[in-house]
Design an enzyme around this catalytic site. Structure first.
Site, mmCIF file in Angstrom:
data_model
loop_
_atom_site.group_PDB
_atom_site.id
_atom_site.type_symbol
_atom_site.label_atom_id
_atom_site.label_comp_id
_atom_site.label_asym_id
_atom_site.label_seq_id
_atom_site.Cartn_x
_atom_site.Cartn_y
_atom_site.Cartn_z
ATOM 1 N N CYS A 181 -16.526 0.159 -21.092
ATOM 2 C CA CYS A 181 -17.870 -0.173 -20.606
ATOM 3 C C CYS A 181 -18.334 -1.539 -21.130
ATOM 4 C CB CYS A 181 -18.845 0.922 -20.994
ATOM 5 S SG CYS A 181 -18.323 2.546 -20.423
ATOM 6 N N GLU A 211 0.818 -1.212 0.000
ATOM 7 C CA GLU A 211 0.000 0.000 0.000
ATOM 8 C C GLU A 211 0.852 1.263 0.000
ATOM 9 O OE1 GLU A 211 -3.024 0.507 -0.645
ATOM 10 O OE2 GLU A 211 -3.511 -1.604 -0.796
ATOM 11 N N CYS A 254 -17.503 -4.027 -18.618
ATOM 12 C CA CYS A 254 -17.800 -3.638 -17.235
ATOM 13 C C CYS A 254 -19.022 -4.388 -16.691
ATOM 14 C CB CYS A 254 -18.051 -2.143 -17.185
ATOM 15 S SG CYS A 254 -18.392 -1.572 -15.516
ATOM 16 N N CYS A 285 -24.682 1.878 -14.582
ATOM 17 C CA CYS A 285 -23.761 3.001 -14.384
ATOM 18 C C CYS A 285 -24.429 4.341 -14.717
ATOM 19 C CB CYS A 285 -22.537 2.806 -15.270
ATOM 20 S SG CYS A 285 -21.446 4.232 -15.291
ATOM 21 N N CYS A 292 -12.396 0.623 -15.713
ATOM 22 C CA CYS A 292 -12.888 1.999 -15.703
ATOM 23 C C CYS A 292 -11.701 2.921 -15.440
ATOM 24 C CB CYS A 292 -13.952 2.154 -14.616
ATOM 25 S SG CYS A 292 -14.894 3.678 -14.765
HETATM 26 S S1 SF4 Z 1 -19.982 1.418 -17.322
HETATM 27 FE FE1 SF4 Z 1 -19.464 3.095 -15.923
HETATM 28 S S2 SF4 Z 1 -18.273 2.141 -14.297
HETATM 29 FE FE2 SF4 Z 1 -18.302 0.713 -16.005
HETATM 30 S S3 SF4 Z 1 -16.446 1.184 -17.226
HETATM 31 FE FE3 SF4 Z 1 -18.140 2.365 -18.097
HETATM 32 S S4 SF4 Z 1 -17.997 4.333 -17.067
HETATM 33 FE FE4 SF4 Z 1 -16.834 2.879 -15.825
#
Ligand code: SF4
Length: 305
Positions: free
Chosen positions: A213, A50, A216, A222, A206
């Site tokens: 996305c 960390e 994601c 989101c 992200c």
């Molecule tokens: S959907 Fe939203 S959280 Fe997911 S990568 Fe895209 S911007 Fe980021």
């Protein structure tokens, strides 16, 4: 009014629990196998990682981390050495005051806690050189406790997914802390996993430059994506200039001392940077920060005490 001061910064517009399962499930499938995530790393390995990861990317941290833990497998091993050895082993990770702080924390752990990294958040926070972020990260990642762990990656994911803006503010706000607490799963183990998972999502999917996305796990929920990805409205984001800065000069001066087996004369330091005023300022700063020790004979070395 900027987007970050909207009511959505105070109350998550998405149900927190609807994010937990997909993000944790994604993490379980896609998390990188990093040495500080393995059980054998222990709390000391987590703490070292960390400190190193706060301002340095994983690929640069990995070799230094491995060498560090091989040389100093317990806090007492590091505490027994001169602080200058920590600065030397820090190598080119940058922001070398972190090496001194880690050395100071190792000494305090050895003196106050019998050499074991404490598990209580308040005890961690009381160690020298440990701030709110590191205390929460160690308590969460090493001891599986429930804490909001807000690094830059997590802040960006929350800004986008929950608040609906592209970037978080330059410095962490009370509203972000409140949001992070509101998003935490109730149960300790799940909260610790959520902290690691959101951090990994920000690091791999992200990212600051490129949000993937399509990959994601929370794309369907989101807020920023669903709002059509409105452009950043807040203050300009801080740049990361390095060339020509005092930081660069400090890095060059410190490299000379790291590589030297004996104290070095002023001339060896003067050779690394032409401009004398900036060079002197950088050297003075290193001395003031305790990273360099001036000797009575005019030579310099890494700190021995
Ligand atoms: S959907 Fe939203 S959280 Fe997911 S990568 Fe895209 S911007 Fe980021």
């Amino acid at each position: 009014m900027t987007a970050m001061t909207s009511p959505s910064a105070q109350t998550p517009p998405v149900a927190a629990s609807s994010l937990h399962t997909p993000v944790i499930g994604w993490f379980e499938q896609h998390a990188r196998d990093l040495p500080w995530r393995r059980p054998e790393a222990g709390a000391w390995g987590v703490m070292v990682s960390e400190f190193m990861l706060q301002q340095t990317p994983v690929n640069r941290v990995l070799p230094v981390y491995e060498q560090w833990l091989a040389r100093w497998p317990r806090p007492a091993d590091l505490a027994a050495e001169a602080p200058g050895e920590a600065v030397r082993a820090w190598g080119r990770l940058g922001y070398p005051r972190r090496a001194l702080r880690l050395h100071g924390a190792a000494q305090a752990i050895t003196e106050r806690h019998g050499g074991d990294v404490p598990s209580e958040h308040a005890q961690l926070l009381a160690l020298p050189g440990i701030g709110e972020y590191t205390a929460a990260a160690v308590a969460s990642f090493a001891y599986g406790q429930r804490h909001a762990v807000l690094d830059t990656n997590v802040r960006r994911v929350f800004a986008r997914a929950a608040t609906g803006v592209q970037y978080p503010p330059n410095a962490t706000t009370a509203a972000e802390r409140k949001l992070a607490r509101a998003l935490l799963p109730e149960e300790d183990e799940r909260a610790a996993k959520w902290a690691a998972a959101t951090m990994e999502l920000g690091a791999l999917v992200c990212t600051a430059r490129n949000e993937n996305c399509d990959r994601c796990p929370i794309a369907a929920r989101c807020s920023w994506r669903l709002a059509g990805k409105p452009a950043h409205e807040g203050p300009p984001r801080k740049g990361q200039t390095y060339a020509g800065t005092d930081r660069q000069v400090r890095g060059r001066l410190l490299a000379v001392l790291r590589d030297a087996v004996a104290p070095v004369p002023q001339a060896a330091l003067d050779a690394v940077w032409e401009e004398p005023v900036q060079r002197a300022r950088a050297l003075d700063g290193l001395v003031a920060d305790g990273l360099v020790e001036p000797l009575a004979d005019g030579r310099y070395r890494l700190p021995m005490t």
